[in-house]
Write a protein that holds these residues in place. Sequence first.
Motif, PDB file in Angstrom:
ATOM      1  N   GLY A  46      13.789 -15.792 -17.382  1.00 29.66           N
ATOM      2  CA  GLY A  46      14.580 -16.555 -18.979  1.00 29.66           C
ATOM      3  C   GLY A  46      12.828 -16.659 -19.793  1.00 29.66           C
ATOM      4  N   GLU A  47      12.182 -17.235 -19.021  1.00 28.02           N
ATOM      5  CA  GLU A  47      11.054 -16.962 -20.103  1.00 28.02           C
ATOM      6  C   GLU A  47      10.621 -16.312 -20.421  1.00 28.02           C
ATOM      7  OE1 GLU A  47       8.878 -20.131 -17.412  1.00 28.02           O
ATOM      8  OE2 GLU A  47      10.095 -21.515 -18.334  1.00 28.02           O
ATOM      9  N   ARG A  48      10.703 -15.065 -19.537  1.00 25.54           N
ATOM     10  CA  ARG A  48       9.623 -13.947 -19.737  1.00 25.54           C
ATOM     11  C   ARG A  48      10.339 -12.833 -20.675  1.00 25.54           C
ATOM     12  NH1 ARG A  48       6.493 -10.178 -16.856  1.00 25.54           N
ATOM     13  NH2 ARG A  48       6.768  -7.764 -17.743  1.00 25.54           N
ATOM     14  N   LEU A  49      11.725 -13.421 -20.558  1.00 26.13           N
ATOM     15  CA  LEU A  49      12.656 -12.813 -21.905  1.00 26.13           C
ATOM     16  C   LEU A  49      12.568 -13.751 -22.722  1.00 26.13           C
ATOM     17  CD1 LEU A  49      14.492 -10.180 -22.592  1.00 26.13           C
ATOM     18  CD2 LEU A  49      16.612 -12.242 -21.391  1.00 26.13           C
ATOM     19  N   ALA A  50      12.671 -14.710 -23.612  1.00 29.22           N
ATOM     20  CA  ALA A  50      13.076 -15.206 -24.333  1.00 29.22           C
ATOM     21  C   ALA A  50      11.494 -14.454 -25.176  1.00 29.22           C
ATOM     22  CB  ALA A  50      12.737 -16.405 -24.332  1.00 29.22           C
ATOM     23  N   ALA A  51      10.694 -14.407 -24.528  1.00 27.36           N
ATOM     24  CA  ALA A  51       9.272 -14.544 -25.214  1.00 27.36           C
ATOM     25  C   ALA A  51       8.926 -13.093 -25.981  1.00 27.36           C
ATOM     26  CB  ALA A  51       7.541 -14.731 -24.424  1.00 27.36           C
ATOM     27  N   GLY A  52       9.505 -12.376 -24.643  1.00 25.11           N
ATOM     28  CA  GLY A  52       9.528 -10.657 -25.762  1.00 25.11           C
ATOM     29  C   GLY A  52      10.130 -10.713 -26.618  1.00 25.11           C
ATOM     30  N   GLY A 111      10.001  -8.169 -38.046  1.00 31.38           N
ATOM     31  CA  GLY A 111      10.439  -8.505 -39.784  1.00 31.38           C
ATOM     32  C   GLY A 111      11.002  -9.121 -39.410  1.00 31.38           C
ATOM     33  N   VAL A 112      11.990  -9.846 -38.631  1.00 33.66           N
ATOM     34  CA  VAL A 112      13.656 -10.275 -38.046  1.00 33.66           C
ATOM     35  C   VAL A 112      13.598 -11.439 -37.049  1.00 33.66           C
ATOM     36  CG1 VAL A 112      14.731  -8.418 -38.749  1.00 33.66           C
ATOM     37  CG2 VAL A 112      13.913  -9.323 -36.336  1.00 33.66           C
ATOM     38  N   GLY A 113      12.854 -11.890 -37.383  1.00 32.90           N
ATOM     39  CA  GLY A 113      12.223 -13.264 -36.214  1.00 32.90           C
ATOM     40  C   GLY A 113      12.810 -14.482 -36.711  1.00 32.90           C
ATOM     41  N   ASP A 114      13.464 -14.580 -38.266  1.00 35.53           N
ATOM     42  CA  ASP A 114      13.897 -15.657 -38.680  1.00 35.53           C
ATOM     43  C   ASP A 114      15.368 -15.522 -38.629  1.00 35.53           C
ATOM     44  OD1 ASP A 114      11.847 -16.941 -39.236  1.00 35.53           O
ATOM     45  OD2 ASP A 114      11.604 -16.270 -41.078  1.00 35.53           O
ATOM     46  N   HIS A 115      16.159 -14.521 -37.693  1.00 32.41           N
ATOM     47  CA  HIS A 115      17.551 -14.023 -37.966  1.00 32.41           C
ATOM     48  C   HIS A 115      17.998 -13.620 -36.292  1.00 32.41           C
ATOM     49  CE1 HIS A 115      17.136 -13.346 -42.170  1.00 32.41           C
ATOM     50  NE2 HIS A 115      15.730 -13.235 -42.138  1.00 32.41           N
ATOM     51  N   ALA A 153      15.632 -21.828 -20.697  1.00 32.44           N
ATOM     52  CA  ALA A 153      15.030 -20.150 -20.023  1.00 32.44           C
ATOM     53  C   ALA A 153      16.133 -19.808 -19.010  1.00 32.44           C
ATOM     54  CB  ALA A 153      14.006 -19.937 -19.536  1.00 32.44           C
ATOM     55  N   SER A 154      17.553 -20.644 -18.245  1.00 36.71           N
ATOM     56  CA  SER A 154      18.315 -19.772 -17.177  1.00 36.71           C
ATOM     57  C   SER A 154      19.796 -19.514 -17.638  1.00 36.71           C
ATOM     58  CB  SER A 154      18.814 -20.776 -15.906  1.00 36.71           C
ATOM     59  OG  SER A 154      18.820 -22.161 -16.801  1.00 36.71           O
ATOM     60  N   ASN A 155      19.388 -19.763 -19.339  1.00 34.60           N
ATOM     61  CA  ASN A 155      21.099 -19.957 -19.772  1.00 34.60           C
ATOM     62  C   ASN A 155      20.528 -19.123 -21.012  1.00 34.60           C
ATOM     63  OD1 ASN A 155      24.069 -20.285 -19.470  1.00 34.60           O
ATOM     64  ND2 ASN A 155      23.340 -22.184 -21.181  1.00 34.60           N
ATOM     65  N   LEU A 156      20.226 -18.513 -21.467  1.00 36.65           N
ATOM     66  CA  LEU A 156      19.709 -17.965 -22.522  1.00 36.65           C
ATOM     67  C   LEU A 156      20.886 -17.505 -23.836  1.00 36.65           C
ATOM     68  CD1 LEU A 156      16.387 -16.625 -22.054  1.00 36.65           C
ATOM     69  CD2 LEU A 156      16.802 -18.543 -23.533  1.00 36.65           C
ATOM     70  N   VAL A 157      21.008 -17.452 -25.006  1.00 34.33           N
ATOM     71  CA  VAL A 157      21.991 -17.121 -26.037  1.00 34.33           C
ATOM     72  C   VAL A 157      21.602 -16.196 -27.206  1.00 34.33           C
ATOM     73  CG1 VAL A 157      24.219 -18.381 -25.192  1.00 34.33           C
ATOM     74  CG2 VAL A 157      22.386 -19.248 -27.149  1.00 34.33           C
ATOM     75  N   PHE A 158      20.940 -15.663 -27.905  1.00 29.67           N
ATOM     76  CA  PHE A 158      21.192 -15.321 -29.180  1.00 29.67           C
ATOM     77  C   PHE A 158      21.746 -14.951 -30.363  1.00 29.67           C
ATOM     78  CE2 PHE A 158      22.583 -11.202 -27.639  1.00 29.67           C
ATOM     79  CZ  PHE A 158      23.725 -10.481 -28.784  1.00 29.67           C
ATOM     80  N   ILE A 170      13.314  -6.307 -17.642  1.00 29.34           N
ATOM     81  CA  ILE A 170      13.372  -6.929 -18.644  1.00 29.34           C
ATOM     82  C   ILE A 170      12.319  -6.645 -19.861  1.00 29.34           C
ATOM     83  CG2 ILE A 170      11.923  -9.469 -19.536  1.00 29.34           C
ATOM     84  CD1 ILE A 170      14.034 -10.098 -18.083  1.00 29.34           C
ATOM     85  N   ASP A 171      11.473  -6.059 -19.801  1.00 26.58           N
ATOM     86  CA  ASP A 171      10.457  -5.015 -20.571  1.00 26.58           C
ATOM     87  C   ASP A 171      11.248  -4.391 -20.907  1.00 26.58           C
ATOM     88  OD1 ASP A 171       8.305  -6.484 -19.505  1.00 26.58           O
ATOM     89  OD2 ASP A 171       7.375  -4.963 -17.781  1.00 26.58           O
ATOM     90  N   ARG A 172      12.204  -3.080 -20.509  1.00 19.45           N
ATOM     91  CA  ARG A 172      13.194  -2.675 -21.279  1.00 19.45           C
ATOM     92  C   ARG A 172      13.919  -2.906 -22.021  1.00 19.45           C
ATOM     93  NH1 ARG A 172      14.319   2.162 -23.328  1.00 19.45           N
ATOM     94  NH2 ARG A 172      16.179   2.575 -23.399  1.00 19.45           N
TER      95      ARG A 172
END
Length: 441
Positions: free
Chosen positions: A328-334, A343-347, A354-359, A401-403
Amino acid sequence: MADEEFSLPRSRAANERLHAMIPGGAHTYAKGDDQYPERLAPVISHGRGAHVWDVDGNRYIEYGSGLRSVSLGHAHPRVTEAVRREIDRGSNFVRPSIVEADAAERFLATVPTAEMVKFAKNGSDATTAAVRLARAVTGRQRVAICGDHPFFSVDDWFIGTTPMSAGIPESTNALTVSFPYGDLAATDDLLTRYRDEVACLILEPASHTEPPPGYLAGLRELADRHGCVLVFDEMITGFRWSEAGAQGLYDVTPDLSTFGKALGNGFAVSALAGRRALMERGGLRHSAERVFLLSTTHGAETHSLAAAMAVQTVYVEEGVTARLHALGERLAAGVRDAAASMGVGDHVVVRGRASNLVFGTLDVDGQPSQRYRTLFLRRLLAGGVLAPSFVVSSALDDADIDRTVDVVAQACAVYRKALDAGDPTPWLAGRPVKPVFRRLV
């Protein structure tokens, strides 16, 4: 494949079949095709590990598997082998199986803050049993739910508080009150206002935010002072926060707690656990009025209990909780880097443990937007990522994760175009996705 070329004709036909026979076209509202872009709701053929295939033959990297239940990945070999062994021995008998004793011992060793456990098939069974038990032991009728948490049960005591309250008597709704997460003073005020009326406080001990320092211990003290039962809903936090749930991580013991989801890695098993003095009221070895706690024909099917035991073994022996956090930490950082670079980091924002990420998908004014969510989901699907959330399973690997991050970056490029245009409509190709809880279809 470009979004304009991406289509799911067989899934569309299968969705029509589903709607013709099944109200809502799915057996869980969160799996409904209204949660996905129009004409792009894949119907699944099969899954293995962190991947699923739809009936059109597309393969996806999958997140949020089984509404967070499949945390080890689909068809995990140690789990499926344990299930096969028990299926060959029979699954349901006229008396308890010895597997029930084995599973209870294993669960109570995993969650040592509990003294007794009773198994069922789904989370609503367990949470409703907790509420009934709390009402019985306190002699009170009101239930206090944490209003900041989205779901506790399909039963009337909770659903009556949502916009989908049709069919539930107002007299039932009036017995459920709510308190805000993280605010001990407001909860104290609520318990004082309804002095000697509240049977229990029920909440997820942690969610998209960490509990404020001292909060859970403060709730424990409030429950004791006001004479109500403290119930932790650990459906999500169980195993994802620690093998013993949030109560094990934060060292606060509730009176009752409920587990499910990750407990069976997709097999149907849930649990109500807690203090012996309360749980025994649902048993045969007491002199008080009996409580019809849980009595389910299929609640102790041997193969589901075998799955639960295998899951607990895998978690401990393979360090699954730590792996979920690392992935989760790798995914969130990526994802954050990809969003920022476009240019959409605020959106396009990532939230949660990290084990329970939402967007979250925010519009030009920084407000949550179902229309921008639709745009984002369309681009993810076209890139082979099925992600109503970013909740990871331990079957993912670094290449997955990279994909995913690459596909997110492509989606964010389109997101930026929509923001610049001030309107995502040209990129939606249909109606926006919809929230689960709404009064009208």
